[in-house]
Design an enzyme around this catalytic site. Structure first.
Site, PDB file in Angstrom:
ATOM      1  CE1 TYR A  86      -7.350  13.280  48.009  1.00 55.31           C
ATOM      2  CE2 TYR A  86      -9.664  13.776  48.497  1.00 55.31           C
ATOM      3  CZ  TYR A  86      -8.565  13.883  47.660  1.00 55.31           C
ATOM      4  OH  TYR A  86      -8.659  14.596  46.496  1.00 55.31           O
ATOM      5  NE  ARG A 144     -21.783  20.132  45.247  1.00 53.04           N
ATOM      6  CZ  ARG A 144     -21.016  21.218  45.365  1.00 53.04           C
ATOM      7  NH1 ARG A 144     -21.529  22.326  45.852  1.00 53.04           N
ATOM      8  NH2 ARG A 144     -19.752  21.198  44.983  1.00 53.04           N
ATOM      9  NE  ARG A 181     -12.508  13.777  39.821  1.00 46.35           N
ATOM     10  CZ  ARG A 181     -12.549  15.092  39.898  1.00 46.35           C
ATOM     11  NH1 ARG A 181     -11.439  15.761  40.101  1.00 46.35           N
ATOM     12  NH2 ARG A 181     -13.692  15.740  39.782  1.00 46.35           N
ATOM     13  CG  PHE A 229     -13.432  34.693  54.550  1.00 46.88           C
ATOM     14  CD1 PHE A 229     -13.422  34.697  53.161  1.00 46.88           C
ATOM     15  CD2 PHE A 229     -12.502  33.915  55.213  1.00 46.88           C
ATOM     16  CE1 PHE A 229     -12.499  33.931  52.461  1.00 46.88           C
ATOM     17  CE2 PHE A 229     -11.571  33.147  54.523  1.00 46.88           C
ATOM     18  CZ  PHE A 229     -11.574  33.155  53.138  1.00 46.88           C
TER      19      PHE A 229
END
Ligand code: D9A
Length: 388
Positions: A168, A212, A225, A285
Site C-alpha cells: 500500500y 503520527r 481509515r 528538496f
C-alpha cells in the site's frame, strides 16, 4: 501555545521563523501571471505550505514539473479519500486518471475546501501539464497510472500483513519517490536512482505519517481509515481502535514502538539515496522531508500522546530544519543524533527492544563510517532538542 508563547520559550526559533516568513512572502510575489500557472502555484502554497517553499528553490523547468506532479497526486488522493463517492464510480476514475491529465475538458467534483477548488478547476492543472516537456509528461503519466491502479486495488482490500502495508505504501508514496527520481533524471541534473532506494524514500515518509496520524485516521467520519497492519497490532489488542483507550496504554505504546521499529528499516536506503544526489537544490528538496520525518518519529517513539491528540513538530523547528539542512554531513549528523537519542529511550522491558536497538546500531554505524560526523553544523542540536 500561541506563536508569542512559543517564541518566549524558544527564542532562538525567531530568526529561522523570520527567514521562513520572508521566503514565503518572496515566493508569493513570484507567482506566475499566466492564469493556469498562477492557479497551480497558489494552489501548491495553499495545500502544502512549507513544502511549497522547498519546491520553489528548484530550477524553473524542474520546479514546474514537480508542482504539476504534486497537484496531480493531490487530486488522485482527493478522489481516493472522498468517502461519499460510490466504489463503482471511484474505481474507474482512479484507473483512468493518467488519461484525464491530457484532457483539458475533464473534471470531477469532489473533496472539500482547497481540494474542492483543485478538483473543480482541474483544467488549469491539465493545461499546465500539457506545456511540460515530453520527458516530464511521460514520468508523471506512468506514475499516475500505476498509483491509480494500486489505489483501486486497495479500495476493497484491507492492510492485513506487513507485506500489504509495504505494498500500500509503495502505491501511495514509494511511487512518488520513483516519479521524482525520473523527473530529476529528465532534468539532466541527476543519474537515475535505483527503484528500491526511491521507493524507500517514500515508504519512510509515509510510514511516519501513518504512525503520527493514528488518532486522526481512526476518528475519521463517517468511517475510520486503518493503515496500521493487523499483523502488527493484533499482537497487542483485538481491535485497532482499542489502542486509544486508557486501559490499554501499555500495549498501545508497545505497538507504537513496533511500528516505529518497522519504519526504521528504510533509513539506510534513504541515506544511500541522498548521498548519491549532486544538485544542491535537489538535495535540499529531498533531505528536508526526511529530517522532518526523523524528528516526528523521535517525538512519537514511546509517546502515549500519539493516542490522545496531535503530535507535531513546532513550527520553529520546521523553520530550523529548512534553514539548516544543506549538506550530507547535516543529514548524517541528524540521523546519528536521532538514533543515539532513540537508543536512550528504548525500555529493556519493551518486547521489541533488541530488534529496535539492533536497527539503531546499524544506522549509527553507517553514519560513523561516512566520516563526516565531525564536520557538521548546528542542525544536529536542533534534532537533539526535539525530544528533550
Ligand atoms: C513528496 Cl512531489 C510528497 N510527500 C511528502 C513530501 O515529500 C515528498 C508528495 C509529493 C511529492 C513529494 C518527497 C520530497 C522529496 C523527495 C521525495 C519525496 O522522494 C525522492 O517523496 C517520496 O510527504 C507525500 C508522500 C509521503 C505520500 C510521498 C513532504 C511534505 N511535507 C508536508 C508536511 C506533512 O506533515 O505532511 O509534503 C508539508 O510540508 O506540508
Amino acid at each position: 501555545m500561541g506563536t508569542l508563547g512559543a517564541l518566549v520559550k524558544h527564542p532562538d526559533d525567531f530568526y529561522p521563523l523570520l527567514k521562513l516568513k520572508m521566503a514565503a512572502r518572496h515566493a508569493e510575489k513570484q507567482i506566475p501571471s499566466e492564469p493556469h500557472w498562477g492557479f497551480c502555484f497558489s494552489m501548491l502554497h495553499k495545500v502544502s505550505r512549507s513544502f511549497a517553499l522547498v519546491i520553489q528553490q528548484l530550477d524553473t523547468k524542474l520546479r514546474n514539473a514537480v508542482c504539476i506532479f504534486y497537484l496531480v497526486l493531490r487530486a488522485l488522493d482527493t478522489v481516493e479519500d472522498d468517502t461519499s463517492i460510490a466504489t463503482d464510480v471511484k474505481v474507474p476514475i482512479l484507473i483512468a486518471f493518467h488519461r484525464h491529465i491530457y484532457d483539458r475538458s475533464w473534471h470531477f467534483s469532489c473533496g472539500t475546501k482547497d481540494y474542492k477548488v483543485l478538483m473543480d478547476q482541474f483544467h488549469h492543472v491539465s493545461t499546465a501539464f500539457l506545456e511540460l516537456e515530453k520527458g516530464y509528461q511521460d514520468a508523471i503519466e506512468d506514475i499516475t497510472k500505476r498509483m491509480g491502479a494500486g489505489m483501486a486495488k486497495f479500495i476493497c482490500k484491507e492492510v492485513e500483513t506487513v507485506d500489504d502495508y509495504d505494498e500500500y505504501c509503495h502505491y501511495v508514496a514509494g511511487l512518488v519517490g520513483l516519479g521524482l527520481s525520473k523527473l530529476f533524471h529528465a532534468s539532466g541534473a541527476e543519474d537515475l536512482a535505483p527503484d528500491t532506494l526511491s521507493n524507500s524514500m517514500g515508504l519512510f515518509l509515509q510510514k511516519t505519517n501513518i504512525i503520527r496520524d493514528y488518532l486522526e485516521d481512526i476518528n475519521e467520519i463517517p468511517k475510520s481509515r486503518m493503515f496500521w497492519p493487523r499483523q502488527i497490532w493484533s499482537k497487542y489488542v483485538n481491535k485497532l481502535e482499542d489502542l486509544k483507550y486508557e486501559e490499554n496504554s501499555v500495549k498501545a505504546v508497545q505497538c507504537l514502538n513496533d511500528m516505529v521499529t518497522n519504519a526504521l528499516t528504510h533509513m539506510e536506503d534513504c541515506l544511500k539515496y541522498m548521498s548519491a544526489l549532486r544538485d544542491p537544490a535537489i538535495f535540499k528538496f529531498c533531505a528536508i522531508p526526511q529530517i522532518m520525518a526523523i524528528g516526528t518519529l523521535a517525538l512519537c517513539y514511546n509517546n502515549i500522546e500519539v493516542f490522545r491528540g496531535v503530535v507535531k513538530m513546532r513550527r520553529g523547528l520546521t523553520a530550523k530544519v529548512i534553514d539548516r539542512t544543506n549538506s550530507m554531513a547535516d543529514v548524517y549528523g541528524a540521523f546519528y543524533d536521532f538514533s543515539c537519542m532513540l537508543k536512550t529511550k528504548v525500555d529493556s522491558k519493551d518486547p521489541n527492544a533488541q530488534k529496535t536497538l539492533a536497527r539503531l546500531d546499524a544506522i549509527t554505524k553507517t553514519c560513523r563510517e561516512s566520516g563526516v560526523l565531525n564536520k557538521r553544523t548546528i542542525l544536529s542540536s536542533t534534532i537533539a532538542c526535539i525530544v528533550s
